[in-house]
Design an enzyme around this catalytic site. Structure first.
Site, PDB file in Angstrom:
ATOM      1  N   ASN A  88      37.648  49.856  34.677  1.00 43.60           N
ATOM      2  CA  ASN A  88      36.520  49.898  35.621  1.00 43.60           C
ATOM      3  C   ASN A  88      35.938  51.304  35.807  1.00 43.60           C
ATOM      4  O   ASN A  88      34.829  51.454  36.316  1.00 43.60           O
ATOM      5  CB  ASN A  88      36.922  49.307  36.983  1.00 43.60           C
ATOM      6  CG  ASN A  88      37.115  47.808  36.971  1.00 43.60           C
ATOM      7  OD1 ASN A  88      37.981  47.260  37.664  1.00 43.60           O
ATOM      8  ND2 ASN A  88      36.320  47.084  36.186  1.00 43.60           N
TER       9      ASN A  88
ATOM     10  N   ASP B  24      37.206  38.352  40.780  1.00 42.54           N
ATOM     11  CA  ASP B  24      36.066  38.681  39.930  1.00 42.54           C
ATOM     12  C   ASP B  24      34.795  37.983  40.416  1.00 42.54           C
ATOM     13  O   ASP B  24      34.866  36.891  40.975  1.00 42.54           O
ATOM     14  CB  ASP B  24      36.388  38.275  38.479  1.00 42.54           C
ATOM     15  CG  ASP B  24      35.479  38.953  37.476  1.00 42.54           C
ATOM     16  OD1 ASP B  24      34.764  39.911  37.850  1.00 42.54           O
ATOM     17  OD2 ASP B  24      35.470  38.523  36.308  1.00 42.54           O
TER      18      ASP B  24
END
Ligand code: IPE
Ligand code: IPE
Ligand code: MG
Length: 246
Positions: free
Chosen positions: A69, A21
């Site tokens: 996502n 991330d």
């Protein structure tokens, strides 16, 4: 000197999972577009794969794209998919040469363009290798994985192939995308976020969690070794008391 020399060779986690991330924030800090961050993140994937191989990790699972996502801006999703196909196509020969077994978890049949196809080619080409297993979590959702496991179990019960009493931890583990892969002993998340984001919900029941502020494109080999060293300093008690495991 590399931290690898400080690691206890007898206590290397078999399976390390990583929530990669921070690509977007990394790019923003540099005044660049988010996609530049993703592209630079690929370099960290290479480094971490090398680091994991060098210290003897057997399975490395990387969270590359979650089902959530899809909700990102269209151009980012398209850019990520293009980067994915290009990277896989470009790297597969090298991965194969390095004896890496490539696997995927998640719904790769519903990825756009030829992503699914390229991934299947990569898994087929490397299936007989004997080195580290690189598991790419793509279009992955931990809850969806559990739902599909429960559906397959329910079907067997309905078809009288299985009785309700036979449903146990092992059967559920064996019904997941990660069947035959040991649970990760260590889960790493970069970028200073303290959450799981729907990753490997069942499998991380007893994983050690390691969080670092480093953004993914800044996470390199030594950062990986540091995470392993941190893991080795912990006492995994599995519900017992310290004296029982000494
Ligand atoms: C992780 O970086 C990569 C993917 C989720 C594909 P992010 O893109 O989430 O980066 P941040 O969290 O916005 O910085
Ligand atoms: C988790 O990162 C998914 C991947 C690393 C692929 P996100 O950036 O999507 O997670 P949230 O939105 O911060 O929970
Ligand atoms: Mg993020």
């Amino acid at each position: 000197m590399s931290l690898i020399h400080q690691l206890n060779k007898d206590n290397i986690p078999q399976h390390v999972a990583v929530i990669m991330d921070g690509n977007g924030r990394w790019a923003k800090q540099k005044g660049q577009k988010r996609l530049y961050g993703h592209a630079m993140g690929v370099e960290s994937v290479r480094e971490v794969l090398k680091a994991a191989t060098e210290c003897g990790v057997k399975y490395l699972t990387l969270y590359a794209f979650s089902t959530e996502n899809w909700n990102r801006p269209k151009d980012e999703v398209e850019g990520l998919m293009t980067l994915l196909v290009e990277t896989i196509t470009k790297e597969v020969a090298e991965l194969d040469k390095n004896n890496v077994v490539v696997k995927t978890i998640g719904d790769i049949d519903h990825l756009p363009n030829n992503c699914g196809l390229e991934l299947k080619k990569a898994t087929a080409k490397t299936t007989n290798n004997t080195g580290i297993t690189l598991i790419l979590a793509l279009n992955y959702s931990g809850r969806t994985e559990l739902v599909s496991a429960f559906q397959s179990i329910a079907k067997k019960v309905k078809g009288n192939q299985l009785s309700i009493d036979e449903i146990n931890d092992k059967l559920i583990s064996d019904s997941l995308y990660t069947a035959n892969i040991p649970d990760p002993e260590l889960l790493i998340r970069t970028s200073g976020e303290f959450r799981i984001s729907n990753f490997l919900l069942w499998q991380i029941a007893y994983s050690e969690l390691y969080f670092t502020d480093k953004l993914w494109p800044d996470f390199k080999k030594e950062d990986f070794f540091k995470a392993i060293r941190d893991y080795q300093e912990r006492e995994r008690r599995f519900g017992m008391i310290s004296e029982q495991i000494k």
